[in-house]
Design an enzyme around this catalytic site. Structure first.
Site, PDB file in Angstrom:
ATOM      1  N   LYS A   1      -4.306   9.101   7.541  1.00  0.00           N
ATOM      2  CA  LYS A   1      -3.303   9.352   6.490  1.00  0.00           C
ATOM      3  C   LYS A   1      -3.951   9.237   5.108  1.00  0.00           C
ATOM      4  CE  LYS A   1      -1.251   6.114   4.839  1.00  0.00           C
ATOM      5  NZ  LYS A   1      -0.706   4.782   4.627  1.00  0.00           N
TER       6      LYS A   1
ATOM      7  N   LYS B   1      -7.585   3.199  -4.632  1.00  0.00           N
ATOM      8  CA  LYS B   1      -7.652   2.816  -3.219  1.00  0.00           C
ATOM      9  C   LYS B   1      -7.911   4.027  -2.323  1.00  0.00           C
ATOM     10  CE  LYS B   1      -5.645   0.427   0.503  1.00  0.00           C
ATOM     11  NZ  LYS B   1      -4.710  -0.460   1.129  1.00  0.00           N
TER      12      LYS B   1
ATOM     13  N   THR C   1       0.853  -1.175   0.000  1.00  0.00           N
ATOM     14  CA  THR C   1       0.000   0.000   0.000  1.00  0.00           C
ATOM     15  C   THR C   1       0.890   1.226   0.000  1.00  0.00           C
ATOM     16  OG1 THR C   1      -1.761  -1.085   1.196  1.00  0.00           O
ATOM     17  CG2 THR C   1      -1.657   1.308   1.374  1.00  0.00           C
TER      18      THR C   1
END
EC number: 1.1.1.79
Lengths: 229, 229, 229, 229
Positions: free
Chosen positions: D176, D108, D33
């Site tokens: 985040k 994402k 990620t």
């Protein structure tokens, strides 16, 4: 007074930069508007030559600059601050010494964050007064007489009502400062919902093509679109 | 200067209300802070007696009232406004005539909406400056010298930094005015995201038990809880 | 299933209202969508006749109603709830008994508050995916497979991408429910910043003339205006 | 599935990185990620060796990973995607090919932005239902039956009501991702007021020391502080 970090770094540290002509016993006062990181970078390179460094961004835009009414938010080497003070006093109406390099930039961001939210709130008030049938010029006058009277409102209100935005502080710079201030706030886990909401309005105004007009053009972001596509 | 609609209606229209002692040739000047609907109700009953009516809410809280520095936002019968003017001038520093009854209340709501957002934004700035290691007193000083300088900031900033909130304008009234202003905005489909975000902070402050402290206590809503339960 | 408080009150308590034909031993089940205050008003008048009262607003719009898939959020007299249950089961797929009158309306507001925020958030995602060059249809597909998959997204996403808003739940009703939910939250000093931000978007959409289209038209509020006037 | 850009870059390009053992005819599938910039950096270095590169971040956290229910959001070299497909199908329930490197990361972020706003909105609903005297467990049940039913709500709701936050997706990662999504939105001047408001709540939760708990702990940010200091 350079407008962005790249130019400031180039003038200080670039091919023909100040670092090559500076040395111990001298000092470099940077009145550019840069972020703390760039300021620290320039500071390091200047100080490596033995010279002193003073970060000195200003609060105030076009008109205050012309009138010698700038406010200097300085940080860095105090001895240099003291030597520079008489010169700063010629260009500005006041000066603050804020400690270590980066603090000048941070103070400026906090001030501009408040300024951006205030302008967005003022825009809401102007439009709301109009929509409910009040004369927005009277609102500007009422505001000017009370506890919330700020020079910015009297200066920008009348032109905002006419949908005219002569650029003193470009909207894209205000939006950038909101973003940087939100980043600063996030770095210390400080919640700033008002600034976050205001930032969204500046983004809308940017998407309307108003980046280079005055930041008071944020009022356009609150107007209903004429039609949907 | 009655604090709420109920009292204002009672004094004007209640069992021993002004309506029973008033008649054609006389006038009733209501300096209470009420919503437009209550003002219109009182106006109607007073005018049914043949008397004239003037709505005259004030902008300004405790200190301006003591100093005769209030701002009168009047609306209603213009002849009565003209007759009342000399007396308003004794109590206040200025007066506005805004047309039909309800406009005085609306103008006050718009002004207070801006005020509430400004205070919330200022609170964000004070806390952010502290968290990043700046002296918030210097922030208040810097703000006081620039385009965003407002008397309210200089007056309340220093006590906010000390977490002291001597009540000039109760927080619950500021929150109520935010709510009424949001309702006003909704009635004309005007978007007011800054005021909406600010209102949420006043609600948080109310849930902390700060309703009766000064509205500058909204800063508490932005502080991190010591611990979670 | 009456759409508003006025109609519901009229049918129950009006000139030819149910109250005149009802009495002890009978019961009144109100499946209208009303606010708690109206529901309590109707309840009182019905119960004054000796009859029982059940508030039974539904969650679900046009399609679930046609398919007998409504959810009944009931409150009031439990014996009546038990008697009505078999009939509710014909029209709906489930039923909840929530205690005293007003709780059905409150539950519905909370659910619709979440729904309104979810739709506004989904709209942000669809537009953001488009603007960064992703296919929004793929976003809808990805969302449909994960932890945030909700029937509403799969149902409305494809038409939102085409800027088509066949009305199942009118946008003006969603906005009204957001407002009522914000009022409910304020009554208990509960902060709801997401719902407050979402409400502002529905207001923008209303100002664009989209009140009678489906509430998924809120996505229009996030699109940049073509040009400013 | 590396958690952050630094690790991902190190594994791919570091001293003992994959780039030293890879060459034309081979392929590198990165299921980490990371942000788009890091992904593009890794891609470039891998492709400089002549090998193919596929970015393949996953949507889904702990439980879906254990159950082979991950969703792969891939981008990069299509031939490699086609070769990797059978293996992705073992680990996940579905896969998407999104074009050029960076698109997987962007998709994402958009999904997680919606997820973060949904969770914050759900938290508002849970607390509001409690405060007005409804059983929040019933709210979770009602939500689970309607158009806004999402697996995440049924999974997390019951533990949120008990103020327990077993970590599947750490709150600091959600915050985040909100920040990165806001940055993505800003890069295309897309207004995202819901996500901006939600981000502020995650920041509050972080300031409460909840960074490492599940992101559903954002509900704590909406609770009133017990007392002010």
């Amino acid at each position: 007074m350079l407008a962005d970090p790249e130019s400031a770094i180039d003038v200080a540290c670039g091919k023909n930069g100040a670092v090559f002509g500076i040395s111990s016993g001298k000092g470099y006062v940077d009145v550019s508007t840069v972020d703390a990181a760039s300021s620290i970078l320039i500071s390091k390179q200047i100080k490596d030559t033995g010279a002193l460094f003073l970060e000195a961004p200003v609060s105030g835009s076009k008109k205050p600059a012309e009138d010698g009414q700038l406010i200097f938010l300085t940080a860095g080497d105090k001895p240099l601050y003291e030597k520079a003070a008489p010169f700063l006093d010629i260009m500005g109406k006041s000066r603050f010494y804020l400690g270590e390099v980066g603090n000048g930039a941070a103070m400026k961001l906090v001030v501009n964050m408040i300024m951006g939210s205030m302008m967005a709130s003022f825009a809401e008030g102007i439009l709301l007064s109009q929509k409910v049938g009040l004369d927005p010029n009277v609102l500007v006058e009422v505001v000017s007489q009370g506890a919330i009277n700020a020079p910015m409102y009297s200066l920008k209100g009348p032109s905002m009502i006419k949908s005219v935005y002569p650029t003193a502080f470009p909207l894209k710079h205000q939006q950038k400062d909101m973003r940087l201030a939100l980043g600063l706030a996030e770095s210390v886990s400080q919640s700033t919902p008002i600034a976050a909401a205001a930032n969204e309005l500046y983004k809308v105004a940017k998407s309307y093509g108003l980046s280079d007009e005055d930041f008071s053009a944020v009022i356009e972001a609150l107007k209903a679109a004429k039609s949907r596509d």
